[in-house]
Design a protein around this motif. Structure first.
Motif, PDB file in Angstrom:
ATOM      1  N   GLY A  36       0.799  -1.204   0.000  1.00 36.82           N
ATOM      2  CA  GLY A  36       0.000   0.000   0.000  1.00 36.82           C
ATOM      3  C   GLY A  36       0.840   1.266   0.000  1.00 36.82           C
ATOM      4  O   GLY A  36       0.410   2.290  -0.523  1.00 36.82           O
ATOM      5  N   PHE A  37       2.024   1.172   0.586  1.00 39.76           N
ATOM      6  CA  PHE A  37       2.807   2.405   0.761  1.00 39.76           C
ATOM      7  C   PHE A  37       4.162   2.353   0.066  1.00 39.76           C
ATOM      8  O   PHE A  37       5.096   3.030   0.475  1.00 39.76           O
ATOM      9  N   THR A  38       4.262   1.532  -0.984  1.00 41.99           N
ATOM     10  CA  THR A  38       5.468   1.542  -1.805  1.00 41.99           C
ATOM     11  C   THR A  38       5.007   1.512  -3.252  1.00 41.99           C
ATOM     12  O   THR A  38       3.850   1.212  -3.546  1.00 41.99           O
ATOM     13  N   SER A  39       5.931   1.837  -4.164  1.00 38.48           N
ATOM     14  CA  SER A  39       5.625   1.582  -5.567  1.00 38.48           C
ATOM     15  C   SER A  39       6.841   0.945  -6.232  1.00 38.48           C
ATOM     16  O   SER A  39       7.967   1.032  -5.738  1.00 38.48           O
ATOM     17  N   PHE A  40       6.579   0.262  -7.321  1.00 36.74           N
ATOM     18  CA  PHE A  40       7.580  -0.562  -7.972  1.00 36.74           C
ATOM     19  C   PHE A  40       7.935   0.099  -9.287  1.00 36.74           C
ATOM     20  O   PHE A  40       7.133   0.122 -10.219  1.00 36.74           O
ATOM     21  N   GLU A  41       9.106   0.713  -9.331  1.00 40.36           N
ATOM     22  CA  GLU A  41       9.533   1.398 -10.558  1.00 40.36           C
ATOM     23  C   GLU A  41      10.978   1.051 -10.855  1.00 40.36           C
ATOM     24  O   GLU A  41      11.793   0.916  -9.930  1.00 40.36           O
ATOM     25  N   ASP A  42      11.275   0.897 -12.099  1.00 43.71           N
ATOM     26  CA  ASP A  42      12.638   0.582 -12.556  1.00 43.71           C
ATOM     27  C   ASP A  42      13.211  -0.610 -11.794  1.00 43.71           C
ATOM     28  O   ASP A  42      14.363  -0.603 -11.360  1.00 43.71           O
ATOM     29  N   GLY A  43      12.375  -1.611 -11.595  1.00 38.28           N
ATOM     30  CA  GLY A  43      12.854  -2.822 -10.936  1.00 38.28           C
ATOM     31  C   GLY A  43      13.166  -2.624  -9.462  1.00 38.28           C
ATOM     32  O   GLY A  43      13.829  -3.446  -8.844  1.00 38.28           O
ATOM     33  N   GLN A  44      12.673  -1.525  -8.885  1.00 34.83           N
ATOM     34  CA  GLN A  44      12.968  -1.273  -7.473  1.00 34.83           C
ATOM     35  C   GLN A  44      11.707  -0.866  -6.735  1.00 34.83           C
ATOM     36  O   GLN A  44      10.865  -0.130  -7.263  1.00 34.83           O
ATOM     37  N   ARG A  45      11.603  -1.342  -5.500  1.00 31.64           N
ATOM     38  CA  ARG A  45      10.452  -0.976  -4.689  1.00 31.64           C
ATOM     39  C   ARG A  45      10.853   0.144  -3.750  1.00 31.64           C
ATOM     40  O   ARG A  45      11.824   0.013  -2.999  1.00 31.64           O
ATOM     41  N   THR A  46      10.166   1.267  -3.834  1.00 32.95           N
ATOM     42  CA  THR A  46      10.524   2.385  -2.960  1.00 32.95           C
ATOM     43  C   THR A  46       9.285   2.868  -2.214  1.00 32.95           C
ATOM     44  O   THR A  46       8.157   2.712  -2.683  1.00 32.95           O
ATOM     45  N   VAL A  47       9.540   3.437  -1.038  1.00 36.38           N
ATOM     46  CA  VAL A  47       8.445   3.989  -0.232  1.00 36.38           C
ATOM     47  C   VAL A  47       7.786   5.116  -1.018  1.00 36.38           C
ATOM     48  O   VAL A  47       8.461   5.970  -1.585  1.00 36.38           O
ATOM     49  N   SER A  48       6.443   5.082  -1.059  1.00 37.56           N
ATOM     50  CA  SER A  48       5.761   6.053  -1.911  1.00 37.56           C
ATOM     51  C   SER A  48       4.316   6.201  -1.495  1.00 37.56           C
ATOM     52  O   SER A  48       3.694   5.254  -0.998  1.00 37.56           O
ATOM     53  N   LEU A  49       3.787   7.390  -1.674  1.00 38.06           N
ATOM     54  CA  LEU A  49       2.370   7.609  -1.380  1.00 38.06           C
ATOM     55  C   LEU A  49       1.537   7.598  -2.663  1.00 38.06           C
ATOM     56  O   LEU A  49       0.367   7.951  -2.641  1.00 38.06           O
ATOM     57  N   LYS A  50       2.184   7.196  -3.767  1.00 37.22           N
ATOM     58  CA  LYS A  50       1.480   7.202  -5.051  1.00 37.22           C
ATOM     59  C   LYS A  50       0.210   6.342  -5.044  1.00 37.22           C
ATOM     60  O   LYS A  50      -0.847   6.814  -5.501  1.00 37.22           O
ATOM     61  N   PRO A  51       0.279   5.087  -4.523  1.00 40.79           N
ATOM     62  CA  PRO A  51      -0.960   4.286  -4.558  1.00 40.79           C
ATOM     63  C   PRO A  51      -2.088   4.979  -3.816  1.00 40.79           C
ATOM     64  O   PRO A  51      -3.214   5.064  -4.308  1.00 40.79           O
ATOM     65  N   LEU A  52      -1.756   5.494  -2.612  1.00 40.69           N
ATOM     66  CA  LEU A  52      -2.771   6.165  -1.807  1.00 40.69           C
ATOM     67  C   LEU A  52      -3.323   7.378  -2.558  1.00 40.69           C
ATOM     68  O   LEU A  52      -4.539   7.572  -2.635  1.00 40.69           O
ATOM     69  N   ALA A  53      -2.413   8.156  -3.144  1.00 41.66           N
ATOM     70  CA  ALA A  53      -2.838   9.365  -3.854  1.00 41.66           C
ATOM     71  C   ALA A  53      -3.757   9.003  -5.016  1.00 41.66           C
ATOM     72  O   ALA A  53      -4.774   9.657  -5.256  1.00 41.66           O
ATOM     73  N   ARG A  54      -3.399   7.931  -5.721  1.00 41.28           N
ATOM     74  CA  ARG A  54      -4.216   7.546  -6.872  1.00 41.28           C
ATOM     75  C   ARG A  54      -5.633   7.146  -6.441  1.00 41.28           C
ATOM     76  O   ARG A  54      -6.626   7.548  -7.052  1.00 41.28           O
ATOM     77  N   VAL A  55      -5.717   6.366  -5.372  1.00 37.04           N
ATOM     78  CA  VAL A  55      -7.045   5.947  -4.901  1.00 37.04           C
ATOM     79  C   VAL A  55      -7.823   7.143  -4.356  1.00 37.04           C
ATOM     80  O   VAL A  55      -9.021   7.283  -4.584  1.00 37.04           O
ATOM     81  N   LEU A  56      -7.100   8.032  -3.658  1.00 39.19           N
ATOM     82  CA  LEU A  56      -7.775   9.193  -3.060  1.00 39.19           C
ATOM     83  C   LEU A  56      -8.307  10.153  -4.120  1.00 39.19           C
ATOM     84  O   LEU A  56      -9.278  10.869  -3.873  1.00 39.19           O
ATOM     85  N   THR A  57      -7.665  10.179  -5.295  1.00 40.28           N
ATOM     86  CA  THR A  57      -8.091  11.150  -6.312  1.00 40.28           C
ATOM     87  C   THR A  57      -9.084  10.573  -7.306  1.00 40.28           C
ATOM     88  O   THR A  57      -9.528  11.256  -8.212  1.00 40.28           O
ATOM     89  N   ASP A  58      -9.410   9.288  -7.137  1.00 42.36           N
ATOM     90  CA  ASP A  58     -10.341   8.672  -8.090  1.00 42.36           C
ATOM     91  C   ASP A  58     -11.732   8.625  -7.470  1.00 42.36           C
ATOM     92  O   ASP A  58     -11.919   8.019  -6.403  1.00 42.36           O
ATOM     93  N   SER A  59     -12.707   9.244  -8.121  1.00 45.35           N
ATOM     94  CA  SER A  59     -14.028   9.354  -7.507  1.00 45.35           C
ATOM     95  C   SER A  59     -14.703   7.992  -7.337  1.00 45.35           C
ATOM     96  O   SER A  59     -15.503   7.803  -6.429  1.00 45.35           O
ATOM     97  N   ILE A  60     -14.370   7.004  -8.190  1.00 41.62           N
ATOM     98  CA  ILE A  60     -15.062   5.711  -8.039  1.00 41.62           C
ATOM     99  C   ILE A  60     -14.746   5.082  -6.685  1.00 41.62           C
ATOM    100  O   ILE A  60     -15.568   4.377  -6.104  1.00 41.62           O
ATOM    101  N   TYR A  61     -13.559   5.350  -6.161  1.00 46.78           N
ATOM    102  CA  TYR A  61     -13.201   4.756  -4.875  1.00 46.78           C
ATOM    103  C   TYR A  61     -13.875   5.484  -3.724  1.00 46.78           C
ATOM    104  O   TYR A  61     -14.231   4.880  -2.717  1.00 46.78           O
ATOM    105  N   TRP A  62     -14.040   6.800  -3.878  1.00 46.43           N
ATOM    106  CA  TRP A  62     -14.810   7.529  -2.865  1.00 46.43           C
ATOM    107  C   TRP A  62     -16.244   7.021  -2.831  1.00 46.43           C
ATOM    108  O   TRP A  62     -16.847   6.880  -1.770  1.00 46.43           O
ATOM    109  N   GLN A  63     -16.775   6.764  -4.035  1.00 44.62           N
ATOM    110  CA  GLN A  63     -18.133   6.242  -4.110  1.00 44.62           C
ATOM    111  C   GLN A  63     -18.231   4.873  -3.407  1.00 44.62           C
ATOM    112  O   GLN A  63     -19.169   4.622  -2.650  1.00 44.62           O
TER     113      GLN A  63
END
Lengths: 556, 359
Positions: A36-63
């Motif tokens: 939930g709090f990492t993302s996988f880019e360039d073959g590496q897993r790094t701490v990231s708020l991207k998944p959370l941000a993506r879900v938070l900004t998508d209205s279907i998930y708020w619904q």
């Protein structure tokens, strides 16, 4: 030196339990948080708020979040009102045939939510629902529509009512009736006694029941999908499943939505703790209370009718409609046929998935039981360091909604070096991890009731610890062992919300088959499968009870 | 105020728990309902409270009907103007001590200042003046007992009903509370009806004792009266140990009766009212026997079989031809198992059981 080696020797046999708790319970939750709090880019897993941000900004998930909270709260309201009324009728009044009716009223718990939803589709779907057909024939408007938030909350709520009912009835039974009598003698009339004495005293039980109903409701998968799909009323659980079906699967969204569910469950439980402030008013003093039932008098008839209506809506009508549908040519056309029964009986798929369900359930229930027994025993009967921590950790997953836990298990084994994902073992590990608490609680409770002196006197008489366990302890707590196994087995036989994420072509279970049949829309066959599922579950439960549960202990 | 029952009957299913019971409980006194469990004493109390409804009969409190089966009158408990102390104390765990004690006043809409003063007074009377703000669940059993008591005296009521209120206390506290309760009743002058199964409690607390058996009252009266003149063998045995000796009563002139046993003469007593010559059963309390030297040829001969030394007294079982006799003597009396003794009964303390020669 002797001390440390003997300490090691004492701890060693329990290492497997610690390992299993870690692997089946803690790692899935940890991996879930990581995803939930990492993302996988360039073959590496790094701490990231991207998944959370993506879900938070998508209205279907708020619904989805709004739907889950709204529908679950409404369902909780239905369950709490119905459950409190039923609990009071059974626990405190002179309702005739109360014992039998109370047993019947717990049956809805054993009807899988998915089956209940299918039955209610047949009962109250627009146009085809039996109730609507009935209204049409009477010349009335067809007002019932189960494919609405209200309809979903209704079906979820009526099947969760027994949980509230059991807690309320239990609290009323263990409440000293002289608390009410003292209020009457002190000058309060019947109504004021109920509102100022009885209700505050059982409020903690009602609240616990409501919180339990809410946490179950938010984690339900089968009911919301079956009833919400037609009008695309999607909940968090439905969204998790949709994200899992995407190609490639949207793991980040799944992780965040699962964390949403866990957060909702934590909030509900935290709220309960805060409201209660650690208090429980139910005073179990162990004195023989005179069961002094409140006379219903003239309201007896309407009260009986309420109970009867509840049983009709949750058990009788659903079973009747399922049987009718299964014996009809199309849904329930009125033209009867044995074709569906023949189709089910002749289908290899049915028997294969049934076989899978049975063996997975038997193995999982047995492992869960042994693990639960060991943890309960360690916590209650030894002085090993960390025993309470182990028990507490093992109780965590039960407050994690099933599908969220399933997501964690999936992530854990997806990339594991050993081949677990895709085999039945991933399902078994998920079952063990999520449901061990269901064994620890009842077994722990009955261990507490067995006085340690019963074991100590066996040791003094010459039995070793193992023989004491086998000949003294286990026989004394057998009722709770049998009851736990049966409960676990019946949950596992019908579990869908975790299995739906974890099954593979070779490990499809019967509940998966039913779910697939629902998505193809062949309701007659689906009804037949539902009945088969109920029959198999009930007969194995009866078999086990007859085999192990018959010699009830008179004084335990 | 006086509480009266007339021909009250209460059945649970097929069992008759109270059987056409009539009784009057005196105003300003402690009436103790005593009996073994299942004798109907608690049901009687609950019928007075209105927590049970009798099948037939009439109950009055201070001369006013609270229950009458003819006409179907049955006041609910809250309108009977009574107070009650329950065996389990029935302290409401969701309220403070003050709230518990004040509820009977709040229920009747007393104003706040009056309420506070009455609660303070009641708490002070039971010795809990400083406990008002505690949650009721933080109290010990003995303190909860006092809260229940305070709640029952917080406002003047017609009668206080007490259902085995001391039975959950340990022995020492129970005896202390007994004295306090009696002192409290003397101070307030309230009518109390007290249920217990403990005969010591009944005798030390009661102004009048009502012995219950199978839904009926076997005997009622002052404790000494019931102890010394039991109306039947059951009553005699319920109130402590008693020896029963068969004898034949023969007139001796001067209104006196000689009691003769097959082992010789037991005693010559003043004939009680209604006593007639013929076979009788003599009830003799253990302390009414006196041990004498057998050589004197006096009394009933026997041999000491058991001796239990208690300290201030000792309990002996003396084997005689009339059966084993329980004897209580002072602690310093020299006696040991195997001694040959003779027993002499105090003529003042032999009680003849009426018409029960073979009972």
């Amino acid at each position: 030196m002797r001390n440390s080696s003997s300490a090691l020797a004492r701890h060693l046999p329990h290492l497997p339990a610690v390992l299993i708790v870690t692997v089946t319970m803690l790692l899935p939750l940890a991996v879930l948080i990581i995803y939930g709090f990492t993302s996988f880019e360039d073959g590496q897993r790094t701490v990231s708020l991207k998944p959370l941000a993506r879900v938070l900004t998508d209205s279907i998930y708020w619904q989805a979040l709004g739907n889950t909270v709204g529908i679950s709260l409404l369902a909780t309201l239905v369950a709490t009102v119905l459950g409190t009324a039923l609990g009071w009728l059974f626990g405190r009044t002179d309702l005739p045939k109360a014992t039998l009716l109370e047993q019947l009223a717990t049956l809805p718990i054993f009807i899988p939510p998915f089956v209940g939803a299918v039955a209610w589709t047949l009962l109250a779907a627009p146009r085809i629902g039996a109730f609507n057909v009935g209204l049409r024939n009477l010349g009335l408007p067809e007002v019932l529509d189960i494919y609405t938030p209200g309809g979903m909350a209704w079906v979820i709520g009526i099947y969760l009512a027994p949980y509230v009912m059991m807690m309320v009835a239990g609290a009323l039974r263990s409440m000293d009736p002289s608390l009410e009598e003292a209020a009457r003698v002190s000058g309060l009339d019947g109504v004021r006694t109920a509102t100022r004495i009885t209700l505050p005293l059982i409020a903690p039980a009602i609240l616990s029941g409501a919180v339990l109903a809410f946490t179950i409701a938010i984690g339900l998968f089968g009911t919301p999908v079956v009833l919400g799909w037609a009008k695309q009323i999607l909940l968090l659980t439905s969204r998790i499943w949709i994200a899992a079906q995407a190609v490639p699967p949207d793991y980040a969204a799944m992780a965040i939505l699962a964390i949403y569910l866990i957060a909702l469950s934590l909030i509900a439980n935290g709220l309960q703790r805060w409201l209660l402030g650690g208090r429980s008013f139910v005073t179990v003093t162990g004195k023989g209370f005179r069961p002094h039932a409140i006379a219903l008098g003239r309201t007896r008839g309407p009260c009986l009718a309420l109970v009867g209506f509840y049983l009709l809506l949750t058990v009788a009508a659903p079973l009747a409609i399922l049987i009718a549908a299964c014996l009809s040519t199309y849904t329930w056309s009125g033209r009867f046929t044995l074709g569906n029964v023949a189709e089910i009986a002749g289908s290899a798929d049915v028997w294969d998935t049934l076989k899978n369900s049975i063996w997975i359930s038997v193995v999982s229930a047995s492992i869960t039981l042994v693990l639960g027994l060991e943890i309960a025993w360690l916590a209650n009967r030894t002085k090993l360091r960390g025993r309470r921590l182990l028990e507490t950790l093992a109780l965590v997953p039960v407050s994690v909604p099933g599908i969220a836990f399933g997501v964690g298990v999936m992530f854990l084994w997806l990339h594991a070096p050993i081949d677990v994902y895709g085999t039945a073992w991933v399902i078994i590990l998920a079952f063990v991890g999520r449901f061990t608490a269901y064994a620890i609680r009842p077994i722990g409770a009955s261990l507490m009731q067995v006085h340690p002196e019963l074991e100590e006197s066996a040791r003094v008489a010459g039995y070793g610890w193992l023989r004491t366990l086998i000949h003294i302890t286990l026989p004394l707590i057998r009722p709770s062992i049998v009851a736990s196994w049966i409960l676990l087995f019946s949950i596992f036989m019908t579990e869908l919300s975790m299995v739906v994420l974890l099954y593979s072509a070779n490990t499809r279970t019967f509940s998966v088959l039913s779910f697939e049949t629902w998505s193809t829309g062949i309701f007659s066959v689906l009804a037949g499968l539902s009945i088969l599922q109920l029959l198999v579950g009930a007969s194995i439960m009866l078999f086990v009870r007859r085999l192990f549960g018959s010699r009830a202990l008179s004084n335990s | 105020m006086t509480v009266a029952l007339q021909q009250v009957t209460k059945r649970f299913g097929n069992t008759t728990v109270i059987d056409a019971l009539s009784a009057t409980f005196r105003s300003g006194a402690i009436s103790v309902l005593l009996g073994a469990s299942g004798c109907g004493k608690t049901t009687t109390l609950r019928c007075i409270a209105g927590l049970e409804t009798p099948d037939i009969g009439r109950i009055t409190i201070a001369g006013l009907d609270v229950f009458r089966s003819e006409g179907g009158l049955s006041l609910p408990p809250e309108r009977r103007e009574i107070a009650m102390v329950f065996q389990s104390y029935a302290i409401w765990p969701h309220m403070t001590v003050r709230e518990n004690v004040g509820l009977p006043l709040r229920a009747r809409g007393a104003d706040a200042r009056e309420q506070a003063a009455a609660v303070d007074r009641a708490l002070a009377l039971v010795g809990l003046a400083d406990f008002g703000s505690r949650m009721a669940t933080q109290l010990s059993g003995g303190q909860q007992q006092r809260v229940a008591l305070a709640r029952s005296i917080v406002r003047p009521t017609r009668v206080i009903l007490l259902d085995e209120p001391l039975s959950n206390l340990d022995a020492k506290l129970r005896i202390a509370m007994r004295k306090e309760l009696k002192a409290l009743q003397r101070e307030l002058g309230t009518t109390m009806i007290f249920v217990t199964h403990d005969q010591d409690e009944a005798m030390s607390l009661g102004d009048e004792v009502f012995l219950f058996h199978e839904g009926r009252i076997l005997q009622q009266g002052e404790p000494q009266e019931v102890y010394h003149r039991p109306a039947s063998r059951y009553v005699a045995e319920f109130f402590g140990k008693t020896n029963f000796v068969d004898a034949v009563a023969a007139p001796e002139g001067d209104g006196r009766l000689a009691l003769r046993t097959n082992q010789g003469e037991l005693a010559v007593i003043d004939a009680p009212n209604g006593a007639t010559p013929g076979p009788v059963v003599c009830a003799i309390r253990p302390e009414a026997w006196r041990i004498v030297e057998p050589a004197g040829g006096q009394g009933i001969r026997g041999r000491v079989r058991e001796r239990t030394f208690i300290g201030d007294r000792q309990e002996l079982v003396v084997e005689t031809a009339l059966g084993p006799q329980a004897v209580i003597t002072l602690g310093y009396h020299a006696a040991k198992a195997g001694d040959e003794v003779a027993l002499v009964a105090d003529p003042q303390r032999i009680h003849l059981l009426p018409g029960q020669a073979d009972a």
